[in-house]
Motif scaffolding. Structure first.
Motif, short mmCIF file in Angstrom:
data_model
loop_
_atom_site.label_atom_id
_atom_site.label_comp_id
_atom_site.label_asym_id
_atom_site.label_seq_id
_atom_site.Cartn_x
_atom_site.Cartn_y
_atom_site.Cartn_z
N ALA A 124 0.81 -1.21 0.00
CA ALA A 124 0.00 0.00 0.00
C ALA A 124 0.85 1.27 0.00
N ASN A 125 2.08 1.17 0.50
CA ASN A 125 2.99 2.32 0.47
C ASN A 125 3.23 2.80 -0.96
N ALA A 126 3.17 1.87 -1.92
CA ALA A 126 3.46 2.21 -3.31
C ALA A 126 2.22 2.07 -4.19
N GLN A 127 1.07 2.22 -3.59
CA GLN A 127 -0.17 1.92 -4.31
C GLN A 127 -0.43 2.82 -5.51
N LEU A 128 0.24 3.97 -5.57
CA LEU A 128 0.02 4.87 -6.71
C LEU A 128 0.85 4.50 -7.93
N PHE A 129 1.68 3.49 -7.77
CA PHE A 129 2.54 3.08 -8.89
C PHE A 129 1.69 2.50 -10.02
N ASN A 130 1.95 2.98 -11.23
CA ASN A 130 1.20 2.54 -12.39
C ASN A 130 1.87 1.29 -12.98
N GLY A 131 1.53 0.14 -12.41
CA GLY A 131 2.13 -1.12 -12.84
C GLY A 131 1.83 -2.16 -11.78
N ILE A 132 2.77 -3.08 -11.61
CA ILE A 132 2.57 -4.11 -10.59
C ILE A 132 3.37 -3.72 -9.35
N ILE A 133 2.76 -3.92 -8.17
CA ILE A 133 3.47 -3.63 -6.91
C ILE A 133 3.73 -4.97 -6.23
N CYS A 134 5.01 -5.24 -6.00
CA CYS A 134 5.37 -6.51 -5.37
C CYS A 134 6.03 -6.24 -4.02
N SER A 135 5.38 -6.73 -2.94
CA SER A 135 5.97 -6.60 -1.60
C SER A 135 6.52 -7.95 -1.19
N LEU A 136 7.64 -7.92 -0.51
CA LEU A 136 8.22 -9.21 -0.07
C LEU A 136 9.00 -9.10 1.23
N PHE A 137 9.09 -10.24 1.93
CA PHE A 137 9.96 -10.41 3.11
C PHE A 137 10.86 -11.60 2.85
N ASP A 138 12.08 -11.50 3.31
CA ASP A 138 13.01 -12.63 3.21
C ASP A 138 12.51 -13.78 4.08
N ALA A 139 12.51 -15.00 3.52
CA ALA A 139 12.12 -16.18 4.31
C ALA A 139 13.29 -17.16 4.37
N ARG A 140 14.48 -16.71 4.08
CA ARG A 140 15.75 -17.47 4.14
C ARG A 140 15.83 -18.57 3.07
N ARG A 141 17.04 -19.00 2.83
CA ARG A 141 17.36 -20.02 1.82
C ARG A 141 16.76 -19.69 0.45
N GLN A 142 16.93 -18.43 0.01
CA GLN A 142 16.45 -18.00 -1.31
C GLN A 142 14.93 -18.11 -1.46
N ASN A 143 14.23 -18.06 -0.30
CA ASN A 143 12.77 -18.04 -0.34
C ASN A 143 12.27 -16.70 0.19
N VAL A 144 11.06 -16.34 -0.23
CA VAL A 144 10.44 -15.10 0.26
C VAL A 144 8.96 -15.34 0.56
N TYR A 145 8.40 -14.48 1.40
CA TYR A 145 6.95 -14.33 1.46
C TYR A 145 6.67 -13.16 0.54
N ALA A 146 5.80 -13.35 -0.43
CA ALA A 146 5.56 -12.27 -1.39
C ALA A 146 4.12 -12.26 -1.88
N ALA A 147 3.71 -11.09 -2.39
CA ALA A 147 2.41 -10.94 -3.05
C ALA A 147 2.56 -9.80 -4.05
N SER A 148 1.68 -9.77 -5.04
CA SER A 148 1.74 -8.69 -6.02
C SER A 148 0.35 -8.21 -6.36
N TYR A 149 0.27 -6.88 -6.57
CA TYR A 149 -1.02 -6.23 -6.79
C TYR A 149 -0.92 -5.26 -7.96
N THR A 150 -2.08 -4.89 -8.51
CA THR A 150 -2.09 -3.85 -9.53
C THR A 150 -2.24 -2.49 -8.84
N GLU A 151 -2.17 -1.43 -9.63
CA GLU A 151 -2.27 -0.07 -9.08
C GLU A 151 -3.46 0.07 -8.14
N ASN A 152 -3.28 0.78 -7.05
CA ASN A 152 -4.30 0.98 -6.03
C ASN A 152 -4.74 -0.31 -5.34
#
Lengths: 341, 234
Positions: free
Chosen positions: B101-129
């Motif tokens: 949501a911090n980057a919700q005004l971005f015109n494209g895909i917004i991908c947020s992630l947290f490191d989950a170790r061993r080259q893994n992440v917790y991630a999700a991606s959203y469209t604008e807003n």
């Protein structure tokens, strides 16, 4: 304890140091108004012991349910309470944090003081719920995580005169139970088997000379080696004989050291506390020697021996009277030392 | 309507008080202090500053995961205990959505992630807003995540402190399609938590007891136990 001339001291106590989510309401340090324990044994026995991450997850699921039940069973409102008490340590840090943060949030909303209680002080004060404590007092604390001899000269004064140098007594029980292929927790199974046995395998006793310290890892290894040697020779072990031999060693060492300390410090009362004090073999042995010696001996009823919040509430009542108060910044202290208040 | 927002899903801490859609006060810090020590004193301090009592709170929004197991449990335990004590609703919000949501005004895909170790992440991606979720929140390898994003052939804004760990890999895979949120947008904000839920229907207070973090992974011991059961059944 102090006089309650003005008004009753009513404590809501919370305990989540290991695998029991517990809440209780205690009046004046002596009376249990309600005492709720949600046990995780059914879940944890899949793993043959307590898995800290699983314990923490269960605590979050149970915590508000258990507190609500304690209030409902006591037929009390938060406004009836004097303070909130919670186990600060020792214990599993992730597990402690659930009780502590719930206690702080509850105390904050209802504008109540918070008191952080040492888990072992709680086990000792379980006895205050049975009968008044007489000083000087010697407490034998035996559980899955602790084996300690604690001398108390008065309320709130603790001196650890002996403790285990390796495994706790209950830990040794669980490990030996695993060797004998018994389910977790192993203590009650070994206790039962030991009583059924007509003879005992002879295992060593760790006396550690004149010290009041304990050691159970050598005994545990002796049991493992015995089984290993029998296996090598293709012989079947008799689990009951092993259980009795193991239990006799543990009980003899605990009883002998407790008796020697009781005499040296000239105590008026000896109490047993902690999960292993539910053990019939140990209870019977301690009852016998202290009856012979003419020293008062008490052990709480079974449900107050294992982890519970009533004991935390009992200790907290005396702490409250002594003016002890905690802060909203209270943290879990997994290796908390037993100190006088 | 007065909201309390609590965000402790990872190392940063954020607490906010929002009244009728206006942020009264908010703290965002990245000091790597123990949440157990800081959360309650911070809530107390912020409420005092805006001259409100705990009983003035009408609803609580909390970051429910994914993230650090201990961090999530502290936030959720505090949130559910305050909610239950006040008999007011508690609402869980995805910690990845809050960050995105911090980057919700971005015109494209917004991908947020947290490191989950061993080259893994917790991630999700959203469209604008955040109007659409194009990659559901999950525990995923960084390579697999980047492949999915690459297939979409759209600009992607990456948000989160842990993005730095994978920056090289991201650029290598997405090239000029990769954008990185500025420093000021890397920390989750509790006011965003509230913003995301304040117009949604509220859960009932009966649901408070069963409110738990969304870990997105079962505990290691449980995973091994399940594996063993399956082996035993074969």
């Amino acid at each position: 304890m102090g006089e309650f001339t003005m008004k009753d001291t009513i404590i809501l106590a919370i305990e989540t140091s290991c695998d029991e989510t517990a809440a209780a309401i205690i009046r004046n340090g002596t009376e249990i108004i309600s005492n709720v324990v949600a046990s995780q044994i059914e879940s944890q026995k899949r793993f043959g012991g307590v898995v800290p991450e699983i314990a923490s997850r269960h605590h979050v699921e149970q915590i508000t349910i258990v507190i609500e039940e304690a209030l409902e069973k006591a037929n009390m409102q938060p406004s009836d309470l004097t303070a909130v008490a919670v186990t600060e340590g020792p214990g599993l840090v992730g597990a402690l944090l659930i009780g502590i943060n719930a206690a702080k949030a509850f105390a904050f909303v209802h504008n109540l003081p918070i008191i952080g209680v040492h888990h072992i002080a709680g086990h000792i004060y379980a006895n205050a719920l049975v009968q008044p404590m007489q000083f000087p007092l010697l407490a034998l604390v035996v559980s899955g995580g602790h084996t300690e001899l604690v001398l108390m000269k008065e309320h709130g004064s603790f001196e650890v005169i002996g403790e285990t140098r390796d495994d706790a007594a209950g830990e040794a029980y669980d490990k030996v139970a695993r060797v004998l292929n018994m389910p977790y927790p192993g203590g009650p199974h070994i206790d039962r088997l030991a009583h059924e046995a007509d003879e005992a395998v002879e295992f060593p006793r760790a006396w550690l000379e004149d010290s009041y310290d304990f050691s159970f890892s050598g005994l545990k290894s002796a049991v493992i080696n015995y089984k290993h040697n029998m296996d090598q020779r293709g012989e079947e072990i008799n689990p009951a004989h092993v259980a009795r031999g193991f239990q006799e060693s543990v009980v003899e060492v605990l009883t002998t050291k407790t008796l020697r300390a009781a005499k040296e410090y000239n105590v008026k009362q000896v109490i047993a506390a902690g999960g292993v004090s539910a053990n019939k073999g140990l209870r019977t042995s301690l009852e016998q020697v202290f009856e012979q010696e003419g020293i008062a001996f008490t052990v709480p009823p079974l449900k107050l021996c294992t982890d519970n919040a009533a004991m935390i509430g009992a200790a907290a009542s005396y702490m409250y009277e002594a003016g002890v108060r905690g802060e909203l910044s209270m943290n879990g202290v997994p290796g908390k030392e037993l100190k006088s208040w | 309507m007065i909201w309390l927002g609590i965000e402790t899903s990872n190392a940063p801490l954020s607490i906010a008080v929002v009244k009728d859609g206006q942020v009264l006060i908010e703290i965002v810090q990245n000091l790597k202090l123990t949440h157990s020590v800081t959360v309650m004193p911070t809530i107390q301090e912020l409420l005092e500053k805006v001259n409100l009592k705990p009983s003035d709170i009408d609803g609580i929004a909390v970051s429910e995961g994914p993230g650090s197991y201990t961090g999530l449990r502290i936030g959720v335990t505090v949130a559910k205990t305050i909610a239950w004590s006040l008999k007011k609703p508690v609402v869980g919000v995805s910690s990845l959505k809050v960050l995105a949501a911090n980057a919700q005004l971005f015109n494209g895909i917004i991908c947020s992630l947290f490191d989950a170790r061993r080259q893994n992440v917790y991630a999700a991606s959203y469209t604008e807003n955040l109007s659409e979720t194009v990659i559901e929140e999950q525990h995923i390898s960084i390579d697999e995540l980047l492949e999915k994003l690459k297939e979409m052939s759209k600009p992607v804004m990456f948000v989160g402190l842990d993005v730095a760990i994978f920056k090289e890999k991201i650029v290598e895979c997405l090239g000029e399609l990769a954008y990185f949120a500025p420093t000021s947008l890397q920390l989750p904000r509790a006011s965003k938590l509230i913003e995301l839920v304040q117009n949604e229907p509220l859960p009932s207070v009966e649901e408070i007891h069963s409110f738990v973090p969304k870990y997105h992974r079962i505990a290691q011991a449980e995973a091994e136990w399940i594996k063993e059961q399956k082996r035993g059944n074969q």
